[in-house]
Write a protein that holds these residues in place. Structure first.
Motif, mmCIF file in Angstrom:
data_model
loop_
_atom_site.group_PDB
_atom_site.id
_atom_site.type_symbol
_atom_site.label_atom_id
_atom_site.label_comp_id
_atom_site.label_asym_id
_atom_site.label_seq_id
_atom_site.Cartn_x
_atom_site.Cartn_y
_atom_site.Cartn_z
ATOM 1 N N LYS A 110 50.355 97.752 23.131
ATOM 2 C CA LYS A 110 49.348 97.004 23.898
ATOM 3 C C LYS A 110 47.959 97.175 23.293
ATOM 4 C CE LYS A 110 51.781 97.414 28.338
ATOM 5 N NZ LYS A 110 51.708 97.982 29.717
ATOM 6 N N VAL A 113 47.633 95.210 20.024
ATOM 7 C CA VAL A 113 47.503 93.778 20.311
ATOM 8 C C VAL A 113 46.101 93.476 20.827
ATOM 9 C CG1 VAL A 113 48.293 91.909 21.816
ATOM 10 C CG2 VAL A 113 49.957 93.414 20.718
ATOM 11 N N LEU A 117 43.434 90.789 19.241
ATOM 12 C CA LEU A 117 42.808 89.706 19.997
ATOM 13 C C LEU A 117 41.289 89.787 19.935
ATOM 14 C CD1 LEU A 117 45.138 89.719 23.143
ATOM 15 C CD2 LEU A 117 45.107 88.039 21.278
ATOM 16 N N ILE A 123 48.710 87.285 16.469
ATOM 17 C CA ILE A 123 49.626 88.319 16.923
ATOM 18 C C ILE A 123 51.050 87.871 16.578
ATOM 19 C CG2 ILE A 123 50.385 89.716 18.857
ATOM 20 C CD1 ILE A 123 47.397 89.997 18.152
ATOM 21 N N GLU A 334 55.147 85.802 24.377
ATOM 22 C CA GLU A 334 53.860 85.145 24.593
ATOM 23 C C GLU A 334 53.228 85.612 25.902
ATOM 24 O OE1 GLU A 334 52.081 83.359 22.761
ATOM 25 O OE2 GLU A 334 53.319 82.330 21.251
ATOM 26 N N VAL A 337 51.456 88.916 25.372
ATOM 27 C CA VAL A 337 50.166 88.739 24.692
ATOM 28 C C VAL A 337 49.152 88.110 25.632
ATOM 29 C CG1 VAL A 337 49.002 87.619 22.762
ATOM 30 C CG2 VAL A 337 51.302 88.555 22.448
ATOM 31 N N ARG A 341 45.431 89.415 26.737
ATOM 32 C CA ARG A 341 44.242 88.586 26.497
ATOM 33 C C ARG A 341 43.448 88.391 27.788
ATOM 34 N NH1 ARG A 341 46.559 84.625 24.327
ATOM 35 N NH2 ARG A 341 45.971 84.878 22.134
#
Length: 436
Positions: A110, A113, A117, A123, A334, A337, A341
Motif C-alpha cells: 500500500k 503504491v 500515485l 501502477i 484497480e 489502487v 488514491r
C-alpha cells in the motif's frame, strides 16, 4: 585476507558462538594510492581558470532508497524500529534459517503504491519478485529480494521549484540488508541484523539533472513528498532515506553520455551536493589531462568532502538475478489502487497552491512553509486558533532567522507562537529583525 565477523548480541556484545567468517579482501592500500593520485591531479588544477569547467555539462541520475513506514519488515513479522538493541528485531527468516519462507507485508505494498500515485506514476497490477545474489556478512540469505524485471511502479515525474520536471523511471519494493560495523572491536567486524529485511522502495530517476543544486533540490523535494504522504519518515541522518548518485560529464552540445561513476549511500542533501561537485571537477580534470574516466563505484567521505573508490567496472558483481521461487507474482486490483488514491493526503505543492489561493500568502512564503517536514503541520494547528495567516506565515518566510531553525520553531507552544505573531512591530531575534 579473511576478516573475522561476529554477530552482535541483544545487549550489543559480540557473541563468539555465532561467528561468521567473511572473505573480504583488504584493498585499502590500493584504494588509498589511487585516491592520492586523483587528489594530486585535482589539486594541481584547482587554481587554474574555471573556464574549462564551463565547457562541460553534468548528467546526473539518482537512485533513492526509502524505508517504508511500516511497523514490521517486508517479508517477516519482526518489528522495524530504529535504534533498538542490536539483533533484538530479528525473525528466523531474517537470519536465513533453513525452512523459513517469506510472507509479503500488505501494508508495504500500500505504501509503495501511495508513493507511485504521489508522483503520477503507472501502477502495474502485476509485478514479480527476483533474487539479487551477492555475498556479504550482513546479508545472511546470500541474496536480496527485489523487483528487477517487473516492478510495482513505472514512469512518473517530480516537478521541482525551478520549473523543471525530473522523470521517474521506476519504483520497486526490496528488502534492506543488515548493518556492518567495522572498528568497534579491533580486528573484528560486528553485524547487527535489526535492519535486515526492512522494507524499502527504490525510486530510480532518469539522468535529467544538470547541476548539484538541481540534484539537491530533487532529493529535498522527494524527501518532502515521501514524508507528507506518510510513506517514509525521510530521516536521512538515521538512514531511512539514502541516495546512490550517478554522475558523468559531457561537452556542452553533445548528446552522447560520458562514462558514469556511482557514489553509494549518500545520507544527506548537502552531502549529495558536495559529492556531485567533487565528482564533476574530478571528471573534468581527468578528461582535460587526457586521462580516461573509469566506470566505478565510489563512496563519499564526509569528513574530507571527497569521494573515494570502492570498486571498478572490472570488479562489478554479477548478481545472477532470478525469479524468487518462494514468492508468486504480486497481483493487485484497480479497486485496491483506487482506494489508496482516494485516501492520498494533500501533496506539498497542492497545499502551497491552497495557501496562495485561500490565505493570500505570497508564493515564496507558501513554498517555504510546505518545504519542511513539520512546518506545514504546525502552521495548520496555528491557523485553527484564528491568528492572521499572513502575520503567522511571516515567521516562516525566508530570510527570517527562525525560518532557518524549523525544529526550534515547531517546538514552540502554539499559544506563544500566536502571541508573538500578533505583535505588530518589528521583533529582534538573534541580531536579525523580522517584519511581523
Amino acid at each position: 585476507m579473511l576478516a573475522r565477523t561476529y554477530v552482535l548480541g541483544a545487549r550489543g556484545h559480540a557473541c563468539r558462538g555465532t561467528l561468521v567468517r567473511a572473505a573480504v579482501r583488504s584493498d585499502a592500500g590500493v584504494g588509498a594510492r589511487h585516491t592520492n593520485r586523483v587528489l594530486r591531479a585535482h589539486a594541481s588544477t584547482a587554481t587554474a581558470s574555471g573556464d574549462k569547467y564551463e565547457q562541460y555539462e553534468a548528467v546526473i541520475g539518482i537512485e533513492v532508497h526509502a524505508q517504508l513506514k511500516s511497523q514490521t519488515k517486508l517479508f517477516s513479522p519482526a518489528r522495524a524500529i530504529f535504534a533498538e538493541a542490536a539483533n533484538s528485531q530479528v525473525h528466523l527468516h531474517d537470519a536465513a534459517i533453513p525452512g523459513t519462507l517469506p510472507l509479503l507485508n500488505a501494508e508495504c505494498v500500500k505504501l509503495a503504491v501511495r508513493a507511485g500515485l504521489a508522483f503520477g506514476s503507472t501502477i502495474n497490477l502485476r509485478s514479480c519478485f527476483d533474487r539479487k545474489h551477492y555475498f556479504y556478512a550482513d546479508l545472511p540469505q546470500g541474496y536480496q529480494i527485489t523487483q528487477q524485471y517487473h516492478p510495482l511502479v513505472s514512469d512518473g515525474k517530480l516537478a521541482l521549484e525551478n520549473g523543471k520536471d525530473v522523470r521517474i523511471l521506476r519504483m520497486h519494493l526490496e528488502q534492506d540488508s543488515g548493518k556492518s560495523m567495522h572498528g568497534a572491536v579491533p580486528g573484528l567486524s560486528l553485524i547487527d541484523l535489526n535492519r535486515c529485511g526492512t522494507a524499502l522502495v527504490e525510486i530510480v530517476s532518469h539522468p535529467d539533472m544538470r547541476s548539484s543544486e538541481e540534484a539537491a533540490l530533487y532529493v529535498r523535494t522527494l524527501q518532502n513528498i515521501l514524508f507528507h504522504t506518510g510513506v517514509c519518515d525521510a530521516n536521512m541522518e538515521e538512514g531511512s532515506m539514502r541516495c546512490d548518485v550517478n554522475v558523468s560529464v559531457r561537452k556542452r552540445g553533445e548528446q552522447e553520455f560520458g562514462t558514469r561513476c556511482e557514489v553509494k549511500n549518500v545520507n544527506g542533501v548537502r552531502f549529495v551536493r558536495k559529492a556531485i561537485e567533487f565528482e564533476l571537477r574530478r571528471h573534468v580534470d581527468l578528461l582535460e589531462a587526457g586521462i580516461r574516466v573509469d566506470q566505478e563505484t565510489r563512496s563519499f567521505d564526509a569528513s574530507r568532502s571527497i569521494t573515494v573508490p570502492l570498486r571498478t567496472k572490472e570488479m562489478e558483481v554479477d548478481y545472477r538475478y532470478m525469479p524468487d521461487p518462494d514468492l508468486p507474482p504480486l497481483v493487485i486490483t484497480e479497486d485496491f489502487v483506487r482506494a489508496i488514491r482516494d485516501d492520498l493526503p494533500e501533496l506539498p505543492t497542492e497545499k502551497a497552491d491552497r495557501y496562495v489561493r485561500e490565505l493570500k500568502l505570497k508564493r515564496e512564503t507558501a513554498l517555504a512553509i510546505v518545504s519542511e517536514r513539520y512546518a506545514s503541520d504546525y502552521f495548520e494547528k496555528v491557523l485553527e486558533l484564528g491568528p492572521d495567516p499572513v502575520l503567522a506565515a511571516n515567521w516562516y518566510k525566508p530570510p527570517s532567522q527562525l525560518s532557518k531553525h524549523w525544529a526550534l520553531l515547531c517546538s514552540l507552544p502554539i499559544s506563544l507562537f500566536i502571541f508573538l505573531a500578533r505583535i505588530p512591530n518589528k521583533i529582534p531575534c538573534a541580531g536579525y529583525r523580522m517584519n511581523c
